[in-house]
Design a protein around this motif. Structure first.
Motif, PDB file in Angstrom:
ATOM      1  N   MET A  88      45.367 146.682  35.714  1.00 55.02           N
ATOM      2  CA  MET A  88      44.343 145.402  35.465  1.00 55.02           C
ATOM      3  C   MET A  88      42.947 145.908  35.496  1.00 55.02           C
ATOM      4  N   SER A  89      42.874 146.910  36.513  1.00 55.26           N
ATOM      5  CA  SER A  89      41.648 147.374  36.619  1.00 55.26           C
ATOM      6  C   SER A  89      41.093 148.358  35.616  1.00 55.26           C
ATOM      7  N   ILE A  90      42.231 149.108  34.943  1.00 55.20           N
ATOM      8  CA  ILE A  90      42.008 150.086  33.752  1.00 55.20           C
ATOM      9  C   ILE A  90      41.336 149.336  32.566  1.00 55.20           C
ATOM     10  N   ALA A 106      39.818 146.500  32.350  1.00 50.50           N
ATOM     11  CA  ALA A 106      38.722 145.908  32.604  1.00 50.50           C
ATOM     12  C   ALA A 106      37.455 146.964  32.611  1.00 50.50           C
ATOM     13  N   SER A 107      37.563 147.879  33.240  1.00 49.09           N
ATOM     14  CA  SER A 107      36.770 148.882  32.948  1.00 49.09           C
ATOM     15  C   SER A 107      36.654 149.449  31.466  1.00 49.09           C
ATOM     16  N   THR A 108      37.943 149.670  30.879  1.00 51.39           N
ATOM     17  CA  THR A 108      37.790 150.287  29.336  1.00 51.39           C
ATOM     18  C   THR A 108      36.954 149.178  28.565  1.00 51.39           C
TER      19      THR A 108
END
Lengths: 265, 442
Positions: A1-3, A5-7
């Motif tokens: 999930m965090s990947i 968001a940051s992408t």
């Protein structure tokens, strides 16, 4: 999930940035003449300043702006390069001529009248020019070589015999650095080739000038009358040849009673 | 008492060159009047005077021959009677051409002049107004005789009501010269008379005469002359070059520093040379224009010479030992107009005397090897203006004129202390002069 968001965040910043950059590039777009780059490519790229411009690119811009090549000449590239530039611009290349410096003083220690005192300061023309110098003539070459020091082409040297600067015509680029450096303003840049110049800048009246130096121009006016193209004028009590009018016929040289007119070839 | 006190001097820098004040200052020689004089039209700071005589006119001694033109300018007067021979360019001592009036005297003119010199008459100056004093000084062409030749009347009139103190420069810090010493010893009364007139013109009542302690006779003579004048004080100063510079002198006698780019009037002082004070007295009390001045000719004595006399002819007449061998000028000896520190080379010794010439000295050629600057800081310690001469020199050499101006090149008083103290014998002052010249030319 965090990947994800940051992408997404980085991608978003990138997208916004690219739009801003695109708009700025559109807004501040500079229309550059494509010929400048073409000419620059032909130039040697030495950035020597010999043409009188700040560098090769500046010279290319000057060529494009001027529209003709009169007064512009690349001393390093020579006539070949000038012909190519003329081809790019679609103008006549014959206007581009080489220029050289000439010294408008021929007074040697033998011909000049000593002033009485001997200059003892530093051997620098600009400092010496603040005083009266070694000779009576106040327009004569001071002989300390300010012109020699500024020349980037080693084209000028002080002669041991005459104590005057001698221009090596094969090296001189006509850049005019020496003209600026000379505190007595006796160096002029003229077209190369067979040329006639008055090798004297004395501003005193004839009789005084004659006393100060045996090869001084005494402003007798013989050359002015003899010149068929009206190129010679008396300015500040000495003759001056306008090189743009002079056709180098050489009628003046033999008439000069003090041999102040010199031939350059 | 005087010797017990700590002697006054200026604060920063300064040097102690050999004094060599060997020319006798106890006597002033008056040579025979010349038969021909060449009077330059620009003998002062400011605009050149405009001639009011033409070729063939007859003029008498003291007659005005050129009128001041512009605010900062001074008239010039005939120093002998005679006929105007020409008005045109003449060769100066420095070897340049300048506009001049040539006057040639006949035998009758000579006799008339000698009579006029003997028949001097002192006018009563008790009831003269300040305006009249300044007007008479301007009319008589009095200029500063300390070297800068600034018109004295302009200096006095522009002081306005800001002046608090009149400072008289009797330092003569320049080595070898003794002309001011001679004037102080021989004409102390006239100097005090001139000071009183200048005080009146400035509407103040205090004056200080600063004299270096290497001139005890002059201190004594002036102290006696102004013993009955409560407002005038003689101060002995510790000998140090360049104490005669107005900024140094004002600091030495008052302890006040003149800001950069300002004149002494900004701290309430007006500075004048002793020679100027005497010229003021002679102009106002005797009505005599500035047509004569005392000149040191090193080794020969102090001479009272008329302006415009050929310096070379005077030397020829008095030089019995062959000290001034003009033929040797090209070789070993060089002649200097002024003192050894600030003087300028003479190119044409037969050139005319001007109001600004304080001395003629001869120096031997010195062929010093110029070595690189080692950043020792000697010049900085010697500089009385607190500048960094080594930096200014390097700016001058590389043509960095804006940087030189930033570093205070225009504050330089050209005293030459930097060049004198440089162990590498670098021509520092020449480059600073070049900087100043280029800054002003811009």
């Amino acid at each position: 999930m965090s990947i994800i968001a940051s992408t997404a965040l980085l991608g978003g910043i990138g997208a916004v940035g690219s739009v801003v950059l695109f708009l700025v590039a559109k807004k501040f777009h500079v229309d550059e003449d494509s010929r400048v780059a073409l000419i620059e490519e032909e130039l040697p790229g030495a950035n020597c300043g010999g043409c009188g411009c700040k560098g090769c690119r500046d010279f290319a811009e000057c060529c494009v702006k001027a529209g003709s090549l009169s007064g512009l000449y690349c001393p390093v590239g020579g006539e070949q390069v000038m012909a190519k530039i003329a081809g790019i611009l679609g103008v006549d290349s014959s206007a581009a001529t080489a220029k050289v410096a000439t010294v408008k003083c021929a007074g040697t220690p033998e011909t000049k009248t000593p002033g009485g005192a001997v200059y003892q300061g530093p051997s620098v023309c600009s400092i010496k020019a603040m005083q009266a110098g070694d000779y009576e003539c106040q327009d004569a070459c001071l002989g300390c070589g300010d012109c020699v020091r500024v020349c980037q082409f080693s084209a000028i040297a002080i002669s041991d015999e005459t104590a005057l600067p001698v221009v090596d015509l094969s090296r001189c680029a006509g850049c005019g650095q020496c003209v600026v450096a000379c505190p007595r303003h006796i160096i002029e840049v003229i077209p190369a080739g067979v040329r006639y110049t008055v090798a004297c800048s004395n501003c005193m009246k004839g009789a005084v000038a004659r006393k100060q130096c045996s090869v001084a121009c005494i402003a007798c006016g013989k050359c002015v009358k003899a010149c068929p193209c009206g190129a010679i004028q008396i300015v500040d009590n000495h003759a001056y040849i306008d090189q743009s009018k002079c056709e180098a016929c050489g009628k003046c040289i033999d008439l000069c009673p003090t041999h102040a007119i010199r031939r350059q070839c | 008492m005087l010797t017990m006190m700590k002697k006054l001097t200026f604060k920063i820098g300064g040097i102690h060159p050999p004094q060599s004040k060997e020319t006798p200052a106890g006597v002033i020689i008056r040579p025979e009047l010349p038969r021909e004089v060449t009077i330059l039209l620009k003998q002062h700071a400011g605009a050149e005077a405009v001639p009011v005589v033409a070729k063939g006119d007859h003029v008498v001694r003291g007659q005005k021959i050129a009128e001041a033109s512009g605010f900062i300018s001074a008239p010039v007067h005939a120093s002998i009677s005679g006929t105007v021979k020409s008005v045109g360019p003449a060769l100066t001592l420095e070897g340049r051409y300048a506009q001049a009036v040539v006057i040639s005297a006949s035998d009758d003119d000579y006799v008339a002049d000698m009579k006029a010199i003997d028949a001097e008459e002192i006018r009563n100056t008790d009831n003269i107004s300040p305006e009249d004093i300044i007007g008479q000084i301007a009319n008589c062409g009095v200029v500063g005789l300390g070297g800068a030749t600034f018109p004295a009347a302009v200096k006095l009139s522009s002081a306005g009501d800001k002046a608090k103190l009149l400072v008289i420069d009797g330092c003569e810090c320049e080595p070898r010269l003794t002309c001011d010493d001679a004037v102080m010893r021989m004409h102390a009364d006239e100097i005090v008379g001139g000071i009183k007139l200048m005080l009146k013109a400035l509407r103040i009542n205090r004056a200080v005469i600063g004299i270096e302690d290497n001139k005890p006779h002059a201190i004594k003579a002036l102290s006696e002359a102004c013993a009955s004048e409560p407002g005038i004080e003689v101060v002995a100063l510790k000998a140090k070059y360049p104490q005669g510079g107005e900024k140094m002198l004002v600091y030495a006698v008052t302890g006040r520093e003149i800001p950069s780019g300002c004149l002494p009037i900004s701290v309430g002082c007006v500075v004048n040379n002793v020679g100027t004070a005497r010229a003021v007295y002679r102009a106002v009390a005797l009505g005599e224009p500035l047509i004569e001045r005392v000149v040191t000719i090193e080794g020969l004595g102090n001479f009272l010479l008329p302006i415009g006399i050929s310096v070379g002819e005077v030397i020829k007449a008095y030089d019995k030992d062959g000290r001034y061998d003009f033929d040797a000028i090209d070789g070993e000896i060089d002649l200097i107009n002024g003192g050894p520190m600030m003087g300028r080379s003479i190119s044409n010794i037969y050139g005319p005397l001007t109001k600004g010439v304080s001395g003629i000295i001869s120096v031997r050629h010195v062929h010093a090897n110029v070595e690189p600057c080692i950043r020792c800081g000697s010049c900085q310690q010697a500089c009385p203006m607190g500048l960094q001469p080594f930096l200014l020199e390097s700016y001058g050499r590389h043509g960095l004129i804006a940087e030189a101006k930033q570093a205070g090149a225009l504050d330089c008083i050209e005293c030459g202390s930097c060049s004198y103290s440089c162990p590498s014998a670098r021509p520092i002052l020449d480059y600073i002069r070049l900087c100043k010249f280029k800054i002003r030319a811009k």
